[in-house]
Structure formats: C-alpha cells, structure tokens
Design an enzyme around this catalytic site. Structure first.
Site, PDB file in Angstrom:
ATOM      1  N   CYS A 115      24.282  -4.525  89.983  1.00 12.87           N
ATOM      2  CA  CYS A 115      22.955  -4.853  89.446  1.00 12.87           C
ATOM      3  C   CYS A 115      21.858  -4.152  90.244  1.00 12.87           C
ATOM      4  O   CYS A 115      20.797  -4.724  90.505  1.00 12.87           O
ATOM      5  CB  CYS A 115      22.715  -6.360  89.435  1.00 12.87           C
ATOM      6  N   ASP A 123      13.010 -11.892  97.850  1.00 13.74           N
ATOM      7  CA  ASP A 123      14.295 -12.258  97.255  1.00 13.74           C
ATOM      8  C   ASP A 123      15.257 -12.571  98.389  1.00 13.74           C
ATOM      9  O   ASP A 123      15.721 -11.675  99.088  1.00 13.74           O
ATOM     10  CB  ASP A 123      14.800 -11.089  96.396  1.00 13.74           C
ATOM     11  N   GLN A 183      20.590 -12.985  99.310  1.00 13.72           N
ATOM     12  CA  GLN A 183      21.623 -12.558 100.244  1.00 13.72           C
ATOM     13  C   GLN A 183      21.305 -12.923 101.693  1.00 13.72           C
ATOM     14  O   GLN A 183      22.208 -12.905 102.539  1.00 13.72           O
ATOM     15  CB  GLN A 183      21.835 -11.037 100.144  1.00 13.72           C
ATOM     16  N   HIS A 198      17.818  -5.719  93.467  1.00 14.36           N
ATOM     17  CA  HIS A 198      18.664  -6.239  92.403  1.00 14.36           C
ATOM     18  C   HIS A 198      17.836  -6.231  91.117  1.00 14.36           C
ATOM     19  O   HIS A 198      16.619  -6.371  91.147  1.00 14.36           O
ATOM     20  CB  HIS A 198      19.081  -7.674  92.761  1.00 14.36           C
ATOM     21  N   LYS A 231      25.397 -18.830  96.475  1.00 11.90           N
ATOM     22  CA  LYS A 231      25.711 -17.807  97.478  1.00 11.90           C
ATOM     23  C   LYS A 231      25.814 -18.389  98.886  1.00 11.90           C
ATOM     24  O   LYS A 231      26.289 -17.715  99.800  1.00 11.90           O
ATOM     25  CB  LYS A 231      24.665 -16.686  97.429  1.00 11.90           C
TER      26      LYS A 231
END
Length: 413
Positions: free
Chosen positions: A369, A203, A206, A121, A229
């Site tokens: 993104c 990261d 997700q 991303h 999220k």
C-alpha cells in the site's frame, strides 16, 4: 535467547499444536492476539453486553464504564491531556479520513499546500489527494535519501508559509525507519500557514507497537493508530486530536449518539469525543484494545525495541552472505523497527512469499500500500519480513536458511 520468549505462551495461535512449525513474520500487517485480549472481548460480551451511553439500567451503565475506561487507558498510553481527545474509530485509515474530511475540507483553500512524505501508506495519501482536488490545493512530497532518511534540509525546503497541513508517517511500513516527526512538527508549527502554524497529522500505525509515543512531546495536532497492529482487536482504531481543534471541527459521520438535540430542520451535536462516534460503538473491541495496551506496557518498549533490533540484525547480517538478496532502506538494523524489506534477483516477491508459505513461513509481498514509494525505488513490489517481540532468534535463522535456497528452488543459478 531473548527474555521475551516467555511471552510467546500467551498467544494461542502461536502455541497451537497445528502451528508448532509456523513462523509468523507479517507483524507489520497485523500482530497476533494474546489470550488476555481475547478474554477481555469475551468478558465484555459475557458480563457487560448492553448498548453503552444510552441505557439508564445497571448493565448499560457497566458497559458505558467499560468503554470509557478503555478510552482513559488509551489517553494515558499516548499521554493525551484529556480523555475527550481520544476518538474511537475502526482503524488508522478511518482516523486519517476523519481528519481529511472534517478538518481538511474545512480549512484548506485554493493555493494552499499539504505536505506528505514519499513513503506514505495509501491511507495517508489518498485522503489528501482528495482534499487537494476538491479545494484546488497542491500536494507536496518530502523525499528521502538513499538511506531512507528525510533530512532537515529536505523538510525545511518543502514546508513553507503556504503549508497548511503536514501529514507524515511516524514509522514507515516499508523501510521501518522512524521519521523525525517531532522536529518536523516543530518546524511546521513555526513556519507553516504564514507563520500561524500548520496542522500536523501523524500516522502512528507502525510506531505504536514498537516505540513509546507521547503526543504532547511530539506536539502532534492529530495522531492515528490501529489496535490490531499492537496485539489488539481488528476493527478498533484511535484518533487523538488536540481538544481545541476537535471542538472546532464538524462531525465526520452523522446519526445516533453523536447528537445532543434534533429538530426537523437541524441538530446540535454532542460534546467531545462523542460527536465523532456516530452509532452504536465498538465497546467490546475497545476493551480488547485496553487489554492489549496494558499487556504491551507490561512487557515494556525498551525490551520490545531491543528485540526488534536484534532480530533485524540477525536477518540483515544473514542476507549479506546470500548472493542476489538486497535489503531495501537503511543499512543499520536499529533503523528498521523489526521490518526488513528485500528483493531477490530474478525471483518475484509473490513467488518468494508463496514458496516460503510451503515452508510454513508467513511474510508479506507486494507494494505494501505504498505504490508511489515503489515507483521511486524502481520496483513493482518487494518482500517484507516483519518481526515482533514474540519472534525468536531460531525463527530468524530458519528464515535466512530458507531464503538461501530460493533461487535454487526456482531453478536459478
């Protein structure tokens, strides 16, 4: 029908009469909020609303307790060793920028290398581009194969003694695939930085909504996530960092609450984690995030993952019977975390999303993104359907049926 359908009634937006025919398949962008999260935010403002960490009166102490209890909930959720390893931010983007500016600019030098993947991303790419420009370092990319997999041969060839930082997405927001971050971290800690160990940043925006995360088992030096999220509020995020690393880093932002003592010439900073939380904190949304975590844990990640895979399988199998539809990424639905990214021949992804909107179906269309990944795939943009535990088999079937008519509605054969 999934046993998780019972949880759908917990979501006011999904059960509102005006949304009875609405299908929400944009969960990778943001999840919906259960009533318990909305209630937790409301409860803070109606029962504990005072500036935390500053007042000596009872209401401020209760606000502080609510805020710090939320930090403890997050620490347990990620299996951090100590609560002070949890820093509240606005979102994953801010968390990653904090690491880049505070750790990256202080530890990267000319000739060093920072390794990222091709599927990052922009939030986990642009900060490292900045560090490389500022310090004269090199940005190295891990490439995936046609199955969206970063192989052992690939990361062992790219992570070298010159590597000082490896920053990688845990679950891709385009492919939905789970990267081998534990193995990558182990190799980076062994080989990187002339054998002294490279810093590993993950990261987790997700991954946290879909799979159980244990930062100690992953041996992550930093791990970032966004509350919204995983059914939490917008505007609250988390940076986990190993205590010994955070203690050596300078603050990212300066101002109130992150200081211990100030003179006209200088200042000493507060202890962890407060030296990274300048200004009045987002205590109400921290309480909302804690409520979301407890809610998700009550459902259980085994059940969530099973439902993700089941819905992805329905959609991907349905697409096989529709000419001109192409799934992007791995062919195994179990490697998608409920994310199915696709294209339709001769139909722009924006048109796909717009037409589906008229059918009361919400999906995402664009570059997500992740423009460098789109360039690698040879497409300008894609459409993305992303499912979560409150989505149903019936919704997946309706979605497939609508996709089957897209080219016809566009006047194409």
């Amino acid at each position: 029908m999934s046993d998780l359908i019972k949880y759908r009634n917990d979501f006011p937006l999904l059960t509102a009469s005006e949304n009875k025919d609405f299908i929400y398949f944009d969960n990778a962008a943001t999840a919906q909020r259960p009533k318990c999260v909305i209630d937790a935010i409301s409860e803070f403002y109606t029962k504990y609303n005072a500036n935390p960490l500053r007042g000596l009166y009872d209401l401020s102490i209760k606000a502080t307790d609510a805020y710090e209890n939320s930090r403890h909930t997050v620490a347990q959720f990620l299996n951090a060793k100590e609560d002070c390893e949890i820093v509240f931010t606005r979102n994953t983007s801010e968390s990653l920028n904090l690491v880049a500016y505070s750790y990256g600019l202080s530890n990267i030098h000319e000739g060093d290398e920072i390794v990222v993947s091709c599927m990052e991303h922009h939030s986990n790419l642009l900060p490292w581009q900045m560090v490389c420009r500022e310090k004269g370092a090199k940005l190295v990319f891990l490439e995936c194969n046609d199955d969206a997999v970063i192989t052992k041969e690939e990361y062992e060839s790219k992570i070298t003694a010159k590597t000082k930082i490896v920053s990688i997405v845990h679950v891709s927001n385009v492919f939905g695939i789970t990267n081998p971050v534990k193995e990558i971290a182990a190799y980076a800690h062994k080989v990187g930085n002339d054998g002294k160990g490279a810093c590993v940043v993950i990261d987790g925006a997700q991954s946290c909504p879909h799979i159980k995360v244990d930062v100690q088992a992953l041996d992550a030096d930093f791990f970032a996530l966004s509350g919204h999220k995983l059914c939490g509020p917008m505007g609250i995020g988390v940076l986990y960092g190993k205590k010994q690393i955070l203690e050596q880093m300078p603050p990212f932002l300066s101002g109130g609450e992150m200081i211990e003592y100030v003179t006209r010439e200088s200042a000493t900073y507060a202890e962890l984690p407060h030296k990274f939380e300048a200004g009045t904190v987002n205590a109400a949304d921290a309480a909302g995030l804690a409520a979301a975590i407890k809610y998700i844990e009550q459902i259980g990640f085994d059940a969530i993952e099973k439902n993700d895979n089941h819905l992805a399988e329905i959609v991907m199998n349905g697409f096989k019977n529709i000419p001109h539809v192409h799934v992007i990424g791995n062919k195994n639905p179990e490697n998608h975390s409920g994310i199915v990214t696709f294209t339709v021949d001769d139909v722009h992804p924006h048109d796909i999303a717009t037409i589906l909107d008229t059918e009361h179906i919400a999906i995402r269309a664009g570059h997500h993104c992740a423009q460098p990944l789109m360039q690698k795939l040879g497409v300008g943009s894609t459409a993305r359907a992303s499912m979560y535990f409150y989505n149903t088999e019936a919704e997946a079937e309706i979605f497939i049926e609508k996709i089957s008519h897209l080219r016809e509605w566009m006047g194409l054969k």
